[in-house]
Design an enzyme around this catalytic site. Structure first.
Site, short mmCIF file in Angstrom:
data_model
loop_
_atom_site.label_atom_id
_atom_site.label_comp_id
_atom_site.label_asym_id
_atom_site.label_seq_id
_atom_site.Cartn_x
_atom_site.Cartn_y
_atom_site.Cartn_z
N ASP A 207 -3.24 -8.02 -0.12
CA ASP A 207 -2.66 -6.89 -0.07
C ASP A 207 -2.47 -6.98 1.50
O ASP A 207 -3.47 -7.31 2.54
CB ASP A 207 -3.49 -5.79 -0.43
CG ASP A 207 -3.05 -4.28 -0.43
OD1 ASP A 207 -2.16 -3.93 -1.09
OD2 ASP A 207 -3.14 -3.64 0.95
N ASN A 215 5.34 0.73 7.62
CA ASN A 215 6.56 1.31 7.19
C ASN A 215 7.10 2.59 8.19
O ASN A 215 8.17 2.96 8.48
CB ASN A 215 6.69 1.75 5.83
CG ASN A 215 7.09 0.53 4.94
OD1 ASN A 215 7.68 -0.60 5.32
ND2 ASN A 215 6.64 0.36 3.84
N HIS A 220 11.66 1.08 6.87
CA HIS A 220 11.45 0.34 5.39
C HIS A 220 12.28 -0.82 5.66
O HIS A 220 11.85 -1.87 4.85
CB HIS A 220 11.93 1.27 4.38
CG HIS A 220 10.78 2.20 3.95
ND1 HIS A 220 9.91 2.13 3.28
CD2 HIS A 220 11.00 3.67 4.28
CE1 HIS A 220 9.19 3.28 3.22
NE2 HIS A 220 9.93 4.19 3.92
N ASP A 224 10.64 -4.33 4.58
CA ASP A 224 11.21 -5.51 3.59
C ASP A 224 11.29 -6.83 4.27
O ASP A 224 10.94 -7.78 3.66
CB ASP A 224 12.37 -5.14 3.30
CG ASP A 224 12.55 -3.84 2.10
OD1 ASP A 224 11.67 -3.47 1.79
OD2 ASP A 224 13.69 -3.23 2.26
N GLU A 250 3.17 -3.91 -1.59
CA GLU A 250 2.67 -4.87 -0.75
C GLU A 250 1.62 -5.79 -1.06
O GLU A 250 0.98 -6.45 -0.49
CB GLU A 250 2.10 -4.07 0.65
CG GLU A 250 0.88 -3.42 0.57
CD GLU A 250 1.09 -1.99 0.08
OE1 GLU A 250 0.24 -1.01 0.36
OE2 GLU A 250 2.16 -1.68 -0.55
#
Length: 357
Positions: A207, A215, A220, A224, A250
């Protein structure tokens, strides 16, 4: 040389079957083409002496005598070619109608008859018809071949599209890693493989630390791109036989085949070190000023039972949660109990000490 002999020499030069008859239908002269044509008939009606000269054509035809005599009289008087027909007896073992043309030869006394069998024209018509049928058949075969080729191309295209769709259905669109469904299918296969070869396997949950803050800080789209870089980094540090998948958000999950405790630690250390080397900025992280990971590893020995996917994932997730509680940027290991006497008992996890690579 008399007129009949000269006429015989002249008709010999012609390629079509030609006969010279008198008024009664007896043959006065015949060329080679006619000899070849009527030779099939002559075999069945052979007479003594010359089988052609002096013989009456009446012996070879099934035309009624009265009609034949009328035709002979008409032909003898004609000054231009007059069409007609004759029916041969047992030609090729069956009756055959042939088309003829005839004209009177008036310089002979009495006038004779020049009879021309229109064999070549009949054969030409048959040849044209056969060629037309053959060309039509070729066109039909060409259309059928084109249709078969088109159907094969469509089938190949559909198969390729099906393979692509099937591949996409097992792949995460953002990271191009395997998706959750593909991972579970791979885990089932890996479990049975491990049982068959009596080898352990490992499931690891990874994770990204404080990714929500990432973010919120960078947006965002940047998030990505970070997921894509992390996915590529993880994939580059595992073995070819291992499976990497995006589990959600994630989170990433690994299936490490034929992997015991030390090998799992080695793989995780490579991944952690490589992620650190990328030095992806994460200014909002309370852990490090760059992007880091936390991981939980479940080491399991397969048994004959069906693959306990949910329990293996839960075990790895519990280890991941322990690593996060312990400060993140680290991994924790648990062992999944598979002994027979444990199967009917509540799941127990042996928590090992936190590991910091």
């Amino acid at each position: 040389m008399d007129s009949t002999s000269g006429l015989a020499l002249w008709i010999e030069l012609l390629p079509e079957p030609i006969l010279v008859l008198d008024s009664a239908g007896k043959i006065l002269a015949i060329n080679s083409a006619a000899r070849e044509f009527f030779g099939r008939i002559e075999d069945n009606h052979r007479c003594s002496g010359d089988p052609f000269l002096g013989q009456s054509i009446a012996a070879w035809v099934a035309t009624p005598t009265e009609q034949l005599q009328k035709n002979l009289k008409l032909w003898q008087q004609a000054t231009t070619m007059v069409p007609g027909s004759l029916v041969l007896k047992q030609a090729a073992n069956q009756a055959q109608k042939i088309e003829v043309e005839a004209v009177g030869i008036h310089f002979l006394k009495p006038p004779a008859i020049l009879l021309r069998v229109r064999k070549q024209r009949q054969f030409l018509q048959a040849f044209i018809q056969q060629r037309y049928q053959f060309e039509k058949l070729q066109q039909q075969m060409a259309r059928q071949t084109a249709l078969i080729v088109e159907l094969e191309q469509r089938q190949h295209a559909l198969e390729a599209e099906n393979r692509y769709l099937q591949s996409m259905s097992h792949r995460d669109s953002l990271t191009q890693l395997a998706n959750r469904r593909a991972f579970e299918a791979g885990l089932r296969h890996g479990w049975h493989e491990a049982y068959s070869h009596s080898t352990p396997l490992a499931v690891a949950m990874l994770d990204i630390d404080h990714f929500k803050l990432y973010n919120d800080t960078y947006g965002h789209l940047a998030g990505d791109r970070a997921l894509q870089r992390v996915a590529k980094a993880i994939q580059s540090q595992v073995r070819e036989a291992d499976l990497v998948a995006r589990y959600g958000g994630e989170e990433f999950v690994l299936l490490l085949r034929q992997t015991h405790h030390d090998v799992a630690i080695c793989v995780l250390q490579r991944i952690f070190n490589y992620i650190r080397s990328l030095n992806i900025p994460h200014a909002a992280s309370p852990v490090q000023p760059y992007l880091t990971l936390s991981a939980g590893i479940c080491i399991a020995t397969a048994s004959s039972i069906d693959c306990p996917i949910a329990e293996l994932i839960a075990s790895a997730d519990a280890a991941l949660y322990h690593a996060k509680r312990s400060g993140r940027d680290r991994y924790s290991i648990q062992t999944y109990p598979t002994a027979v006497n444990d199967l009917n008992q509540p799941l127990r996890y042996r928590q090992q000490a936190d590991q910091h690579p």
